[in-house]
Design an enzyme around this catalytic site. Sequence first.
Site, short mmCIF file in Angstrom:
data_model
loop_
_atom_site.label_atom_id
_atom_site.label_comp_id
_atom_site.label_asym_id
_atom_site.label_seq_id
_atom_site.Cartn_x
_atom_site.Cartn_y
_atom_site.Cartn_z
N HIS A 186 0.98 -1.18 -0.11
CA HIS A 186 -0.02 -0.05 0.28
C HIS A 186 0.72 1.54 -0.23
O HIS A 186 1.83 1.33 0.11
CB HIS A 186 -0.98 0.25 1.23
CG HIS A 186 -0.33 0.10 2.35
ND1 HIS A 186 0.65 0.95 3.52
CD2 HIS A 186 -0.30 -1.38 3.40
CE1 HIS A 186 0.79 0.30 4.07
NE2 HIS A 186 1.31 -1.09 4.43
N CYS A 205 3.92 -5.38 6.27
CA CYS A 205 3.76 -5.28 4.78
C CYS A 205 4.49 -4.40 4.22
O CYS A 205 4.78 -3.91 4.72
CB CYS A 205 2.66 -3.79 5.06
SG CYS A 205 1.03 -4.50 5.79
#
Length: 439
Positions: A186, A205
């Site tokens: 992201h 992440c």
Amino acid sequence: MECGIVSGPCHFLHIRIQNAYCLRALFLVPWSVMIRFAVYLICIAAIAGAYATYGGESQTASVRDISTYSHADISGHAYRQAGESNYCTSASQLYDSQDVLFCSQIPKLDRFRLFEIDLSRGRILFYEHGVLKKTFPVAYQAAYGKWFQTPTGYFEAGVKKPKFKSSIVPVYMEDAVQLYEDFFIHGIPYYEDGTRVTSQFSGGCIRLEDDIASDFYHEIQRGDSIVSYTTLAGLVSREGTVQPVEQDRFWVRQRFNSPLKVDWTWREDTAENYIQHTGIDLAPPPAGGSGAVDFPAYAVADGTVVQVVRNGQGDRGLGNTVLLSHTIDGMAMYGLYAHLDSIDPAMYIGAKVNAGDVVGVIGNSGYGCDFWRVGEDGCDSTNEPDTHLHLEFKTEPVLDAPVPDPACGISAEVHSCVGSTSEDPILFGYLDPMEVLFK
């Protein structure tokens, strides 16, 4: 380029083809109509031949040294050379000139659309039809060796969310693509007031700068194949050790302590729904058009064979396995070499082993068959083999955890998992292979 590449009137007049002086001479020299027509044909042929021969060579020469090109230069030239393993084309969009090194790297899987995440170099590579289409730089990733480090392995792109709020901390993330379970790729997170998160901490992440994240989000499709990995490039071996594989050809398909989601139980604490990988999985390059290649596994140090397990004979999923005793940097330990296609005849209990001796041929054995596959595993699976060496270092010569780990057991009879633990493997008597092997 001189007109003298052909004989006849062009050579006599020493006319330069590149300025079309041959054609101009048709009207300056008082030749007859027939002679003028003959000169015309000769000059046209010379111009065409010179362009094809010399112009083509000049263009080819201008793209050979592509390592010095700027981003604009790279995206406008073709790299593919006859007879070379080159996976870029004139349409390839490389983030910077250093990414040219990926042009000679064969894709890890044969897929129509494939995204590779090279965690060592901080790049995401997008292949289509085996051609490198684009590279994306990684801004941040989780630190190695920490729980919830960025996972490695084979995945498929999951859900895509243009914006979502973290369930752990009050921040928003845009252009998010699911990598694996709770792990996403992201843009840079930001708080409710719009302030960007400046900390480089990542709970596993992968963060991309916002413009890169937007580009990646619109490029990737749900279901696209993803390979997340690290490399062995540039690592220096510890004194007295050799590498278990060909270092310049193999890559780390699964890291030590990499999180693996379990489905036999569910706990409210998300962390407890994961187990941790107890070794490293070293994978060879794809066979490509050359067919299968037998890669040997080597003993990393001098030692003694303490256990040999045959595929299907109580291997607990490890397949053909050899356990060797080693002393590395003055520390006694046991090395486990698993999923071998075959075991070298010299590997029998009590045999003395020298560093670099062949332990066996690397394979995908387990549970009495070639069990381990890319995607769905199983003896009946028709998926391509997940060929790799599973390598562990531990304090006891056992297949499972040296320190019992009942939280990882899936039945009353099994007190520990094989190849994974419920928490950090170091707590259960495992050693990080990367720290054992490299300085």
